[in-house]
Scaffold this motif. Sequence first.
Motif, short mmCIF file in Angstrom:
data_model
loop_
_atom_site.label_atom_id
_atom_site.label_comp_id
_atom_site.label_asym_id
_atom_site.label_seq_id
_atom_site.Cartn_x
_atom_site.Cartn_y
_atom_site.Cartn_z
N GLY A 141 0.81 -1.22 0.00
CA GLY A 141 0.00 0.00 0.00
C GLY A 141 0.83 1.26 0.00
N SER A 142 1.83 1.31 0.88
CA SER A 142 2.61 2.54 1.05
C SER A 142 3.92 2.55 0.28
CB SER A 142 2.93 2.75 2.54
OG SER A 142 3.84 1.74 2.99
N GLY A 143 4.41 1.37 -0.13
CA GLY A 143 5.71 1.28 -0.78
C GLY A 143 6.86 1.31 0.21
N GLU A 144 6.54 1.38 1.50
CA GLU A 144 7.53 1.42 2.56
C GLU A 144 8.23 0.06 2.67
OE1 GLU A 144 7.38 1.48 7.46
OE2 GLU A 144 5.58 1.92 6.32
N PHE A 145 9.55 0.09 2.92
CA PHE A 145 10.31 -1.14 3.12
C PHE A 145 10.49 -1.37 4.62
CE2 PHE A 145 11.44 -0.04 -1.19
CZ PHE A 145 11.47 -1.28 -1.81
N GLN A 146 10.50 -2.65 5.00
CA GLN A 146 10.68 -3.01 6.40
C GLN A 146 11.54 -4.26 6.49
OE1 GLN A 146 9.33 -1.45 9.29
NE2 GLN A 146 10.77 -2.83 10.27
N ASP A 147 12.62 -4.18 7.27
CA ASP A 147 13.45 -5.35 7.49
C ASP A 147 12.69 -6.34 8.36
OD1 ASP A 147 15.32 -3.79 6.23
OD2 ASP A 147 16.54 -3.44 7.99
N ALA A 148 12.71 -7.59 7.99
CA ALA A 148 12.04 -8.62 8.77
C ALA A 148 12.71 -8.73 10.14
CB ALA A 148 12.11 -9.96 8.05
N PRO A 149 11.92 -8.78 11.22
CA PRO A 149 12.51 -8.93 12.56
C PRO A 149 12.76 -10.39 12.92
CG PRO A 149 10.15 -8.59 12.74
CD PRO A 149 10.49 -8.52 11.27
N PHE A 150 12.71 -11.27 11.92
CA PHE A 150 12.85 -12.71 12.14
C PHE A 150 13.50 -13.33 10.91
CE2 PHE A 150 8.62 -11.51 10.75
CZ PHE A 150 8.62 -12.05 9.47
N PRO A 151 14.10 -14.51 11.06
CA PRO A 151 14.64 -15.23 9.89
C PRO A 151 13.50 -15.85 9.10
CG PRO A 151 15.01 -16.49 11.89
CD PRO A 151 14.40 -15.19 12.32
N SER A 152 13.77 -16.15 7.85
CA SER A 152 12.76 -16.75 6.97
C SER A 152 13.25 -18.08 6.42
CB SER A 152 12.48 -15.82 5.78
OG SER A 152 11.97 -14.58 6.21
N MET A 153 12.30 -18.87 5.94
CA MET A 153 12.64 -20.11 5.26
C MET A 153 11.74 -20.25 4.04
SD MET A 153 11.22 -22.95 7.92
CE MET A 153 9.62 -22.77 8.70
N LEU A 154 12.29 -20.88 3.05
CA LEU A 154 11.55 -21.20 1.84
C LEU A 154 11.25 -22.69 1.92
CD1 LEU A 154 10.54 -20.28 -0.98
CD2 LEU A 154 12.74 -21.08 -1.86
N VAL A 155 9.96 -23.02 1.97
CA VAL A 155 9.55 -24.41 2.10
C VAL A 155 9.08 -24.89 0.73
CG1 VAL A 155 8.05 -26.06 3.28
CG2 VAL A 155 8.89 -24.03 4.50
N GLU A 156 9.70 -25.95 0.26
CA GLU A 156 9.42 -26.50 -1.06
C GLU A 156 8.62 -27.79 -0.90
OE1 GLU A 156 12.10 -27.89 -4.91
OE2 GLU A 156 13.09 -27.14 -3.12
N TYR A 157 7.45 -27.81 -1.52
CA TYR A 157 6.59 -28.99 -1.50
C TYR A 157 6.48 -29.52 -2.92
CZ TYR A 157 4.66 -27.17 2.96
OH TYR A 157 4.48 -26.70 4.23
#
Length: 182
Positions: A141-157
Amino acid sequence: MEDTPSDEKNLIDVHLSSKEQDWGTPDSFFDFLRAQFDWAADLDVAASVANAKATSFFTESDDGLKKNWWGHVWMNPPYGRNIHKWVKKCAIEINSPFSDVKSIMALVPARVETQWFHDHVVPNATTIHLITGRLRFVNSGSGEFQDAPFPSMLVEYRPDRTEGPAQIKTLKVVKKWRGYDE
């Protein structure tokens, strides 16, 4: 039982917050995904018009949890307390003999301590890719960027996975592919 200290509770709230749900996957990360895995999405099951990663997509009002999925599916679900419903849906779709799903790539918080991770991800995914570094999401909506406060994972099914738990791998993603300018 002691109450959770307010600082710790605030940290927990950040990780489970559902106040702002329109944080899209950085385009650069999706470009990396296409190049790294030679993969493109046919359907984005948790999108907005502004952040869809496929020409076919479900918005919040469509409710992707209630729809049948097909083809190569992209999922970056709302990161709130209902994320378990989304990963459960992945397990149902990939395991159903009546499903038209060829693969699912799901970008979710790396919450390996959660019940949803152990109940729906580990026994049903083909590969869990733990992403190095943190992603930088963009508010559609705003175009604002935000650093994730947590790690991420890509789950492949994938429907042709072998028996047993998912493989766990490290996915090295340089900063520019995680949504940061270098």
